[in-house]
Design a protein around this motif. Sequence first.
Motif, PDB file in Angstrom:
ATOM      1  N   GLY A 293       0.827  -1.193   0.000  1.00 31.55           N
ATOM      2  CA  GLY A 293       0.000   0.000   0.000  1.00 31.55           C
ATOM      3  C   GLY A 293       0.866   1.249   0.000  1.00 31.55           C
ATOM      4  O   GLY A 293       2.029   1.223   0.413  1.00 31.55           O
ATOM      5  N   VAL A 294       0.281   2.343  -0.440  1.00 32.83           N
ATOM      6  CA  VAL A 294       1.026   3.600  -0.559  1.00 32.83           C
ATOM      7  C   VAL A 294       1.545   4.077   0.798  1.00 32.83           C
ATOM      8  O   VAL A 294       2.574   4.747   0.872  1.00 32.83           O
ATOM      9  N   SER A 295       0.890   3.706   1.868  1.00 33.71           N
ATOM     10  CA  SER A 295       1.321   4.152   3.196  1.00 33.71           C
ATOM     11  C   SER A 295       2.595   3.464   3.675  1.00 33.71           C
ATOM     12  O   SER A 295       3.221   3.926   4.619  1.00 33.71           O
ATOM     13  N   GLU A 296       3.006   2.379   3.020  1.00 36.92           N
ATOM     14  CA  GLU A 296       4.175   1.639   3.500  1.00 36.92           C
ATOM     15  C   GLU A 296       5.300   1.460   2.490  1.00 36.92           C
ATOM     16  O   GLU A 296       6.321   0.845   2.795  1.00 36.92           O
ATOM     17  N   TYR A 297       5.172   2.007   1.291  1.00 34.26           N
ATOM     18  CA  TYR A 297       6.166   1.726   0.258  1.00 34.26           C
ATOM     19  C   TYR A 297       7.568   2.209   0.628  1.00 34.26           C
ATOM     20  O   TYR A 297       8.559   1.594   0.239  1.00 34.26           O
ATOM     21  N   GLN A 298       7.663   3.309   1.380  1.00 29.53           N
ATOM     22  CA  GLN A 298       8.993   3.858   1.690  1.00 29.53           C
ATOM     23  C   GLN A 298       9.822   2.915   2.555  1.00 29.53           C
ATOM     24  O   GLN A 298      11.042   2.992   2.551  1.00 29.53           O
ATOM     25  N   ASP A 299       9.174   1.994   3.244  1.00 25.07           N
ATOM     26  CA  ASP A 299       9.889   1.014   4.059  1.00 25.07           C
ATOM     27  C   ASP A 299      10.264  -0.235   3.267  1.00 25.07           C
ATOM     28  O   ASP A 299      10.893  -1.133   3.807  1.00 25.07           O
ATOM     29  N   LYS A 300       9.877  -0.302   2.002  1.00 27.51           N
ATOM     30  CA  LYS A 300      10.067  -1.522   1.204  1.00 27.51           C
ATOM     31  C   LYS A 300      10.915  -1.296  -0.042  1.00 27.51           C
ATOM     32  O   LYS A 300      10.840  -2.055  -0.993  1.00 27.51           O
ATOM     33  N   LEU A 301      11.742  -0.283  -0.062  1.00 30.24           N
ATOM     34  CA  LEU A 301      12.485   0.101  -1.264  1.00 30.24           C
ATOM     35  C   LEU A 301      13.825  -0.603  -1.455  1.00 30.24           C
ATOM     36  O   LEU A 301      14.429  -0.479  -2.516  1.00 30.24           O
ATOM     37  N   GLU A 302      14.276  -1.347  -0.475  1.00 28.69           N
ATOM     38  CA  GLU A 302      15.577  -1.992  -0.588  1.00 28.69           C
ATOM     39  C   GLU A 302      15.591  -2.963  -1.776  1.00 28.69           C
ATOM     40  O   GLU A 302      14.711  -3.802  -1.917  1.00 28.69           O
ATOM     41  N   ASN A 303      16.572  -2.834  -2.630  1.00 25.80           N
ATOM     42  CA  ASN A 303      16.786  -3.674  -3.812  1.00 25.80           C
ATOM     43  C   ASN A 303      15.714  -3.525  -4.888  1.00 25.80           C
ATOM     44  O   ASN A 303      15.647  -4.348  -5.800  1.00 25.80           O
ATOM     45  N   VAL A 304      14.877  -2.506  -4.831  1.00 29.22           N
ATOM     46  CA  VAL A 304      13.844  -2.296  -5.846  1.00 29.22           C
ATOM     47  C   VAL A 304      14.455  -1.577  -7.048  1.00 29.22           C
ATOM     48  O   VAL A 304      15.150  -0.577  -6.894  1.00 29.22           O
ATOM     49  N   ASP A 305      14.184  -2.110  -8.250  1.00 26.58           N
ATOM     50  CA  ASP A 305      14.691  -1.510  -9.479  1.00 26.58           C
ATOM     51  C   ASP A 305      13.690  -0.554 -10.108  1.00 26.58           C
ATOM     52  O   ASP A 305      14.075   0.441 -10.718  1.00 26.58           O
ATOM     53  N   VAL A 306      12.411  -0.877 -10.004  1.00 26.71           N
ATOM     54  CA  VAL A 306      11.372  -0.066 -10.625  1.00 26.71           C
ATOM     55  C   VAL A 306      10.085  -0.163  -9.798  1.00 26.71           C
ATOM     56  O   VAL A 306       9.790  -1.200  -9.215  1.00 26.71           O
ATOM     57  N   ILE A 307       9.360   0.942  -9.758  1.00 25.41           N
ATOM     58  CA  ILE A 307       8.095   1.005  -9.029  1.00 25.41           C
ATOM     59  C   ILE A 307       6.962   1.130 -10.048  1.00 25.41           C
ATOM     60  O   ILE A 307       7.037   1.940 -10.973  1.00 25.41           O
ATOM     61  N   LEU A 308       5.933   0.314  -9.860  1.00 23.16           N
ATOM     62  CA  LEU A 308       4.709   0.427 -10.642  1.00 23.16           C
ATOM     63  C   LEU A 308       3.645   1.025  -9.733  1.00 23.16           C
ATOM     64  O   LEU A 308       3.404   0.509  -8.650  1.00 23.16           O
ATOM     65  N   VAL A 309       3.037   2.092 -10.188  1.00 23.17           N
ATOM     66  CA  VAL A 309       2.013   2.776  -9.392  1.00 23.17           C
ATOM     67  C   VAL A 309       0.640   2.373  -9.928  1.00 23.17           C
ATOM     68  O   VAL A 309       0.378   2.477 -11.133  1.00 23.17           O
ATOM     69  N   GLY A 310      -0.209   1.909  -9.023  1.00 25.44           N
ATOM     70  CA  GLY A 310      -1.555   1.514  -9.418  1.00 25.44           C
ATOM     71  C   GLY A 310      -2.329   2.678  -9.998  1.00 25.44           C
ATOM     72  O   GLY A 310      -2.159   3.822  -9.566  1.00 25.44           O
TER      73      GLY A 310
END
Length: 98
Positions: free
Chosen positions: A35-52
């Motif tokens: 969810g948008v409220s928690e994405y900032q805590d889940k960014l480790e090793n992320v290459d690309v973000i898809l936004v709903g």
Amino acid sequence: MLNILIVCNAGMSSGILARKMEDASNGEAKVRAVGVSEYQDKLENVDVILVGPQIRFQLNEIQANAGIPAITIDLSKYGIMDAEGILNDTFQFYEGAK
């Protein structure tokens, strides 16, 4: 392997899409949904973000906060859970964003 994070309103329907995308990727992608409220805590090793598509108005804010390339998921593909189509869009976008 491409690490993809789907950010949506609550992460529920996107969780289903994430599983379908990971299965369709044949080992070429790891996909998680939050969810948008928690994405900032889940960014480790992320290459690309898809936004709903339901929070597409937050795309610029999410990209600026994350510092990671981000794209909105096509509404028509999201609506029918077109995992392969969304994966193709994602890989194309990521190659262009490098």
